[in-house]
Design a protein around this motif. Structure first.
Motif, short mmCIF file in Angstrom:
data_model
loop_
_atom_site.label_atom_id
_atom_site.label_comp_id
_atom_site.label_asym_id
_atom_site.label_seq_id
_atom_site.Cartn_x
_atom_site.Cartn_y
_atom_site.Cartn_z
N ARG A 1 104.16 -9.52 96.69
CA ARG A 1 104.88 -10.26 95.66
C ARG A 1 105.41 -9.31 94.58
O ARG A 1 106.54 -9.42 94.13
CB ARG A 1 103.96 -11.31 95.02
N ARG A 2 104.57 -8.36 94.22
CA ARG A 2 104.97 -7.43 93.16
C ARG A 2 106.13 -6.53 93.61
O ARG A 2 107.07 -6.30 92.87
CB ARG A 2 103.76 -6.57 92.76
N ALA B 1 109.31 -8.38 93.64
CA ALA B 1 109.74 -8.78 92.30
C ALA B 1 110.58 -7.69 91.66
O ALA B 1 111.53 -7.98 90.93
CB ALA B 1 108.52 -9.10 91.44
#
Lengths: 156, 156
Positions: free
Chosen positions: B150-151, B154
């Motif tokens: 997810r990071r 992002a």
DNA sequence: GTGGATATACTCGGATATTGACTGTCCGAGTAATATCGG
DNA sequence: CCGATATTACTCGGACAGTCAATATCCGAGTATATCCAC
């Protein structure tokens, strides 16, 4: 899947119906189904390497079953022709690119694990069925086939 | 088996971890595993045609999951990439050559039937496992992965 | 006529071309954001 | 300064090459049979 699997299975059943008194040439087995003789020969060689058939070289040579049909599973034939590798092969793309977990060895890939379960179910089903089972079902569905085949191969 | 199946499965899981707030481009999904971007795009298109992903064209476009992971089975993904045909295809060589039973339609081929059973077992196992199951197992084996993914996605 | 040696025909086995499918790439259609210009 | 319009940048979608394995074929090694010849 390799087309040779189908040829190999039919040839094994034909060999069983013919009987084991004498070896049958690849050319004759191929002619019965109008298959390329040299290519069928190649597939039969794979069966010999796997110990499913035995071959007799030279004049009056040919192929015969190395053991009875009830000791040959579908899995044996498929493995002989297709090789031992499973269909889905995990290339571990997790280990490539920025997402790679540097350093420690990666844990088991859940995707490869899931696909492996399906492959295992496939192999179990193949290993559970012997060629004797297939032969019995074939004779039930087409009772005249064995005699017809034996007679055709008896003609020189 | 087509290599795209592995890519498609990983991409679907990545999309689920990223979240559905915005679409993700094929190039970005490819970069995460160092895959050929255009070729991955081709595979993702297959998933769109199968209704597994939805695509947004144009600028700020990309792909997102068309439905939740618990409604996507491994069978769905495999069928989308590989096509609906089963691995073993019976070419009915019984109907060729002197062994052909002229006239009446041939009965069901016992070999095709036996191979079909194995194929069915494989498909059953694929259909029984959803991507949500695979995701759960992956998170259990590598708890840190979701956040890490997810990071990374992002970051623009 | 008989036995043995030789020649012959035949078949497996592996090495060698050919084809088709998977793999990989490129460019056009379409859309959102941006820049420009007039009011 | 604000709004509308034209421009730009970006991404999916399908059309276009490259590459590798499955497909198909051919020729040599080896053996049983048939032939020939000497005795």
């Amino acid at each position: 899947m390799n087309e040779g699997v189908e040829w190999a299975l039919h040839s094994c059943l034909n060999l069983a119906w013919i009987g084991e008194e004498r070896a049958v040439t690849a050319a004759r087995l191929a002619a019965y189904h109008e298959l390329p003789p040299a290519y069928l020969n190649k597939q039969l060689q794979s069966l010999v390497r796997a110990g499913i058939l035995s071959s007799v070289p030279g004049c009056q040579g040919g192929f015969r079953l190395a053991r009875s049909l009830d000791r040959i599973t579908l899995m044996d034939v498929v493995t002989a022709i297709e090789g031992p590798d499973e269909a889905f092969r995990c290339t571990e793309i997790r280990g490539q690119g920025p997402g790679a977990t540097t350093g420690r060895p990666t844990a088991e890939c859940a995707i490869a694990d899931a696909m492996g379960r399906a492959d295992l179910a496939w192999r179990r089903e193949l290993a559970a069925q012997t060629l004797a089972d297939v032969r019995a079902r074939a004779e039930r569905q087409a009772p005249g086939a064995p005699d017809r085949i034996r007679r055709w191969f008896a003609d020189l």
